[in-house]
Every structure is written in structure tokens, then in C-alpha cells.
Design an enzyme around this catalytic site. Structure first.
Site, PDB file in Angstrom:
ATOM      1  N   PHE A 102      -7.928  20.653 -23.772  1.00 35.27           N
ATOM      2  CA  PHE A 102      -8.466  19.318 -23.972  1.00 35.27           C
ATOM      3  C   PHE A 102      -9.785  19.276 -23.179  1.00 35.27           C
ATOM      4  CE2 PHE A 102      -9.008  14.778 -23.112  1.00 35.27           C
ATOM      5  CZ  PHE A 102      -9.122  14.363 -24.418  1.00 35.27           C
ATOM      6  N   THR A 103     -10.699  18.390 -23.561  1.00 37.59           N
ATOM      7  CA  THR A 103     -12.039  18.408 -22.955  1.00 37.59           C
ATOM      8  C   THR A 103     -11.994  18.328 -21.428  1.00 37.59           C
ATOM      9  OG1 THR A 103     -12.120  16.023 -23.347  1.00 37.59           O
ATOM     10  CG2 THR A 103     -13.256  17.420 -24.952  1.00 37.59           C
ATOM     11  N   PHE A 106     -20.629  14.836 -24.646  1.00 39.74           N
ATOM     12  CA  PHE A 106     -20.332  13.869 -25.704  1.00 39.74           C
ATOM     13  C   PHE A 106     -20.228  12.443 -25.177  1.00 39.74           C
ATOM     14  CE2 PHE A 106     -15.865  13.153 -24.659  1.00 39.74           C
ATOM     15  CZ  PHE A 106     -15.509  14.314 -23.979  1.00 39.74           C
ATOM     16  N   ASP A 139       1.365  19.474 -20.418  1.00 38.90           N
ATOM     17  CA  ASP A 139       0.578  18.252 -20.582  1.00 38.90           C
ATOM     18  C   ASP A 139       1.327  17.370 -21.575  1.00 38.90           C
ATOM     19  OD1 ASP A 139      -1.147  16.233 -21.384  1.00 38.90           O
ATOM     20  OD2 ASP A 139      -2.931  17.504 -21.367  1.00 38.90           O
ATOM     21  N   TYR A 152       0.843  -1.200   0.000  1.00 37.59           N
ATOM     22  CA  TYR A 152       0.000   0.000   0.000  1.00 37.59           C
ATOM     23  C   TYR A 152       0.878   1.249   0.000  1.00 37.59           C
ATOM     24  CZ  TYR A 152      -3.703   3.268   1.222  1.00 37.59           C
ATOM     25  OH  TYR A 152      -4.593   4.306   1.203  1.00 37.59           O
ATOM     26  N   LYS A 185      -1.505   6.659 -23.298  1.00 39.10           N
ATOM     27  CA  LYS A 185      -1.163   6.790 -24.718  1.00 39.10           C
ATOM     28  C   LYS A 185       0.254   6.256 -24.957  1.00 39.10           C
ATOM     29  CE  LYS A 185      -4.482  10.536 -25.307  1.00 39.10           C
ATOM     30  NZ  LYS A 185      -5.162  10.527 -26.596  1.00 39.10           N
ATOM     31  N   ARG A 207     -15.374  15.007 -32.757  1.00 40.51           N
ATOM     32  CA  ARG A 207     -14.587  16.065 -32.106  1.00 40.51           C
ATOM     33  C   ARG A 207     -15.019  17.375 -32.758  1.00 40.51           C
ATOM     34  NH1 ARG A 207     -11.957  14.123 -27.390  1.00 40.51           N
ATOM     35  NH2 ARG A 207     -14.149  14.436 -27.055  1.00 40.51           N
TER      36      ARG A 207
HETATM   37  N1  F0G Z   1      -4.644  15.666 -21.890  1.00 34.13           N
HETATM   38  C1  F0G Z   1      -4.634  15.252 -23.172  1.00 34.13           C
HETATM   39  C2  F0G Z   1      -3.859  16.016 -24.184  1.00 34.13           C
HETATM   40  C3  F0G Z   1      -5.349  14.106 -23.527  1.00 34.13           C
HETATM   41  O1  F0G Z   1      -5.326  13.705 -24.802  1.00 34.13           O
HETATM   42  C4  F0G Z   1      -6.071  13.399 -22.540  1.00 34.13           C
HETATM   43  C5  F0G Z   1      -6.857  12.225 -22.891  1.00 34.13           C
HETATM   44  C6  F0G Z   1      -6.052  13.868 -21.228  1.00 34.13           C
HETATM   45  C7  F0G Z   1      -5.321  15.006 -20.942  1.00 34.13           C
HETATM   46  C8  F0G Z   1      -6.806  13.175 -20.140  1.00 34.13           C
HETATM   47  O2  F0G Z   1      -6.157  11.999 -19.816  1.00 34.13           O
HETATM   48  O3  F0G Z   1      -7.875  10.251 -20.399  1.00 34.13           O
HETATM   49  O4  F0G Z   1      -5.896   9.698 -18.972  1.00 34.13           O
HETATM   50  O5  F0G Z   1      -7.721  11.106 -18.095  1.00 34.13           O
HETATM   51  N2  F0G Z   1      -7.173  11.910 -24.079  1.00 34.13           N
HETATM   52  C9  F0G Z   1      -7.962  10.740 -24.456  1.00 34.13           C
HETATM   53  C10 F0G Z   1      -8.325  10.826 -25.911  1.00 34.13           C
HETATM   54  C11 F0G Z   1      -9.145  10.511 -23.596  1.00 34.13           C
HETATM   55  O6  F0G Z   1      -9.171  10.026 -26.337  1.00 34.13           O
HETATM   56  O7  F0G Z   1      -7.771  11.632 -26.664  1.00 34.13           O
HETATM   57  P1  F0G Z   1      -6.974  10.693 -19.298  1.00 34.13           P
END
Ligand code: F0G
Length: 480
Positions: A131-132, A452, A222, A79, A263, A386
Site C-alpha cells: 500500500f502507498t 499523488f 494488515d 490521559y 474503514k 491509482r
Molecule cells: N493499509 C491499507 C491496506 C490501507 O488501505 C490504508 C489506507 C492504510 C494501510 C493506511 O491507513 O490511512 O489509516 O493511515 N487506505 C486509505 C485508502 C487511505 O484510501 O485506501 P491510514
């Protein structure tokens, strides 16, 4: 790695062999229609069993290496104080140069903690593009998200090698306008996802850093798509350097690093890292509250082991471009076929330019969502909207037309082959010839945030019936 054939044509060359495979299959078009209807014309709500090629995302869907899998077997399930964590911190220090690492369960968990710790209501969160999940977290903390991308960044047809660059004049002006004390940070997103996986240059990153330093503003990086951005810098700016050297040079500008490790490192996790003890000390107390103890951060120690290996592997010259080379081939084939696509080729996906693919559908009827549903129907391939559906409404309820309407066809690293790509291009070509059959979408149910993911829509005038019939007339119901 690219190889030049004797014909002069260049193709991506996989520097690996495939030893474990997963079965996939293509359902008849009638079943695909039923599946997309049940999913509310939202490809997120499809089931994997109904999908032939899953190009929704490159997140958590990449092929791991044998060494990663082997590392998982020897993970240390403590842990607190797990040895697996120390292998991760060693890899982070060696590859990225940060002494202090905080594991988190995925990228958005880092965004949550950064928002909680550093974003003050009304202050500016400056970035090259959002990013979203980034925007959602920073705005929920009261921050004002400002995207200072350069002119031309949203132009889909382009030969600009660095559309992810930040506009330096706009950066100076914005800091002036808010006052440096009211800027939470400047965030640079590698291989800027939502504008089509477009990189920034090392020169631009360094110039941004100089401005941040002058004003005493923290630079947040990021690095979810770090390996592709470093690879593009090697291809387009600094061919004499290795990808690993470029990544280290990028990291020298960074105060606070975070990434989704789903990724490049091909695992299911994330991390934050820094060399500033003061930043680390502010973040650390929140980690056990939201993630788990700070030596596992909500992840399985197996993932942590695999992440340590993946971080080292992803920055090797032969591996860093494995996804990007495939995307370049994909985009090149699309251009050859006269299909509208974002250029130059980006880092994680082929992005279809929907405003040019379906010019007859207004943004109020969500053309990128319509194309993603239509493409699934005619191919069994799952892409992702997107565009305007991926942009939430303003607080007073107005729809915000997205700057670009894209269908993203992600290329998970080391998963698909050239014949898969050829199939996708061929079905897109067929759909382009029949594009007049596709119409817009309307809401059935719309969630209040990141709509989405769970939103349900319907096909206006039931256009899916005519499309299915046209497809079946040309190919029969199951066309492999
Ligand atoms: N920042 C970037 C540039 C991303 O592409 C993503 C995720 C995140 C942050 C968030 O990271 O998913 O590990 O919580 N991108 C995925 C995509 C979801 O489909 O492009 P996460």
C-alpha cells in the site's frame, strides 16, 4: 446482504435505515472546471463543497451506527488508564483473539512504528502487494519492499476469486535468496487495496504462515480491509462459516496485526495487536514518543469507544458485506454497459481499468490521473488516481510505470444508494463515448514523496475545454 427480486435480478439490500443525512449538491460544469483547474487536476486538492458524490476513499467516510454514536457519549477522557481503552482491548480480544492492543492514530502510524522497530536497512519486507503508505515507511527505514503476488494478480479482467494470494514458490525462493535472517517480516494485506481490493484465501494465508514458521519469520497482517476479506472467504471458499469465525481463523496465523480503523469499523483511528509479549514490549516504548500514551495512541477517547463497537459490528454477517455487495452491483452494471473495470468485484471500490478506457494516453502522461480529473468534470464525482502518479520515482529520478492504471471509485460503507451508483455508471458511459476528448497530464509541481497527495498538473493542450463544451452541449451546464 443481497436480495433476489422476482425478475431474477439480484440487488444489494441495506440492513439499516438512514436517520441522519448530509446535504450534497452538484455545481454547474463551468464551476467544476474552475475547481479542477485550481486543484491542479488532482482530485485530492478539490474542496468538499465542489463535490457531488465523494468516492475518493472509503477511509474515514463511512456511516457510523447509532450504537457507535451512543458509545462516544460515555467515553472516559483520562490521559492514562482510560476505561475506553479497556473496552477496546476487550473487543479486540473477543473478535480477533489478541490479548495485547496498542492504539495508534491511524493505520500508517502503525506502519511507522513497525518500520522503526522491525525494518533493518537492506533487509527484505515481503508482501502480497504494497500500500502507498506501507511502502513509503518501510523504504524510508531502508527496507527492500518485495511484492510476491501470484501470476495474473494484475490482470484486470479475471475470474480468479483470490487475486490477493501470495505466490508460495516465490516466497520460498525469496527467503532463500535473502536468508531468513535478512527478512524483516512477511506482510499479508487483506483485500489487497491497490490491485483492486482483491482478497486472499484462508488456505493461502495458512500456507504462508507454515512457510514463515519454518524459517522463523514474523507474519504481519494488515487488517485495514479485514471484514471484506473475511466476507469474500465466506462467499468464495468457506460458506459454512460465519464471517466472525473466519476472521478468528485468519487471526490464528498472525504474529503482529495492525489496521486502519477508518474503514470497516467506521471510525477515525487505528490499532496494533499481538499475543507475543516480546513484540509488544519492543513496540510499546515508541508509542508515547510518536502517538500519545499507550491507552489512547493519539486518538480521541470518543473514537476509541466507537472503534470498540465498530469492531464487533463489522464482523456480523449482515454488515460485513455492506460495502462489498454495493461494489458488486456497481461493477456488474459497469460490465453490463461494456465499460472496462477490474473483475472480479473487489472490496472497497469499483476500479476502472484506465489502460482500456483511455488506450490513447501513454503512461508517461498519467492516464489514470487524466480520467479522474475528466470524470469529476463531467459528473461532480470525485474518484482517485491509482496508477503511475501514485507510484513515486526511483531514487535516481525515473518515473515508474504502474503495473495497473486504475481510477478508484470508492464506495464508503452505508453512505450511497443505488440511484447514486446508477448516476455514476451513466456518466462514465457518457465519458467513455467521448473518451477521445481526454488527453494526458503534465507536471506543474511534483513533491518528492507520495506525490499523488499534493502534486499539481495541467491538462495537455487544455483538453478540459473541449470536454466541458461537449458535456454542456448534451446536458446543459448542470445535469441533474
Ligand atoms: N493499509 C491499507 C491496506 C490501507 O488501505 C490504508 C489506507 C492504510 C494501510 C493506511 O491507513 O490511512 O489509516 O493511515 N487506505 C486509505 C485508502 C487511505 O484510501 O485506501 P491510514
Amino acid at each position: 446482504m443481497q436480495v433476489k427480486l422476482s425478475s431474477g435480478k439480484t440487488i444489494p439490500m441495506e440492513m439499516h435505515k438512514v436517520r441522519i443525512v448530509q446535504q450534497t449538491w452538484l455545481r454547474p460544469v463551468e464551476e467544476r472546471r474552475r475547481a479542477i483547474q485550481e486543484a491542479g487536476f488532482n482530485t485530492f486538492l478539490l474542496r468538499s463543497k465542489d463535490i457531488f458524490l465523494d468516492m475518493l476513499t472509503d477511509s474515514g467516510t463511512n456511516a457510523m451506527s447509532d450504537n457507535q454514536l451512543a458509545a462516544m457519549m460515555v467515553s472516559d477522557d483520562a490521559y492514562a488508564g482510560s476505561e475506553s481503552f479497556f473496552k477496546l482491548t476487550n473487543a479486540v480480544e473477543e473478535m480477533l483473539g489478541f490479548r495485547l492492543t496498542i492504539p495508534v492514530h491511524q493505520g500508517r502510524a502503525a506502519e511507522h512504528l513497525i518500520a522503526k522497530t522491525f525494518v533493518r536497512p537492506g533487509d527484505a519486507c515481503i508482501m502480497n502487494y504494497h500500500f502507498t503508505t506501507t511502502k513509503a515507511h518501510f523504504e524510508m527505514a531502508g527496507g527492500v519492499v518485495l511484492e510476491l503476488y501470484k501470476d495474473g494478480a494484475l490482470q484486470t479482467e479475471s475470474d480468479d476469486p483470490f487475486k490477493g494470494n501470495m505466490d508460495l514458490q516465490k516466497l520460498e525462493d525469496t527467503i532463500q535468496q535473502f536468508g531468513a535472517d535478512h527478512v524483516s517480516f512477511v506482510r499479508m494485506e487483506a483485500t489487497t487495496n491497490l490491485i483492486g481490493g482483491q482478497p486472499f484465501s484462508l488456505e493461502n494465508l495458512r500456507a504462508v504462515k507454515t512457510i514463515c514458521e519454518k524459517h522463523g519469520i514474523m507474519l504481519v497482517f494488515d487488517g485495514s480491509l479485514l471484514m471484506e476479506n473475511a466476507f469474500f472467504i465466506q462467499q468464495r471458499e468457506l460458506p459454512q462459516m460465519s464471517v466472525a469465525e473466519i476472521a478468528r481463523a485468519m487471526m490464528e496465523t498472525v504474529d503482529l496485526f495492525y489496521m486502519s480503523a477508518r474503514k470497516g469499523p467506521s471510525v477515525r483511528g487505528g490499532l496494533m495487536a499481538t499475543n507475543h509479549q516480546a513484540l509488544f514490549d519492543r513496540l510499546l516504548p515508541w508509542v508515547p514518543v510518536y502517538e500519545g500514551f499507550s491507552t489512547y495512541g493519539g486518538m480521541s477517547t470518543k473514537e476509541i469507544e466507537a472503534m470498540a463497537v465498530g469492531l464487533r459490528e463489522m464482523l456480523a454477517d449482515d454488515i460485513a458485506g455492506a460495502g462489498a455487495d454495493m461494489v458488486e452491483y456497481f461493477v456488474g452494471r459497469m460490465v453490463e454497459e461494456g465499460l472496462p473495470v477490474v473483475t472480479p468485484a473487489g472490496g472497497l471500490a469499483c476500479h476502472v481499468d484506465v489502460k482500456r478506457f483511455l488506450p490513447h494516453i501513454p503512461q508517461t502522461q498519467y492516464p489514470a490521473g487524466a480520467l479522474s480529473a475528466a470524470f469529476y468534470l463531467v459528473s461532480g464525482v470525485r474518484g482517485m488516481e491509482r496508477g503511475t502518479i501514485s507510484t513515486d520515482r526511483t531514487p535516481d529520478g525515473a518515473d515508474v510505470p504502474a503495473g495497473v492504471e486504475l481510477m478508484r471509485l470508492a464506495v464508503p460503507r452505508r453512505v450511497y444508494t443505488l440511484s447514486h451508483i446508477e448516476f455514476v455508471v451513466d456518466r462514465l458511459k457518457w465519458l467513455f463515448q467521448h473518451r477521445s476528448l481526454v488527453q494526458g497530464l503534465g507536471w506543474i509541481s511534483e513533491p518528492p514523496v507520495l506525490r499523488f497527495f499534493f502534486g499539481r498538473l495541467s491538462a495537455l493542450n487544455q483538453w478540459d475545454a473541449a470536454l466541458m463544451n461537449a458535456f454542456a452541449a448534451d446536458f446543459g451546464s448542470n445535469a441533474l
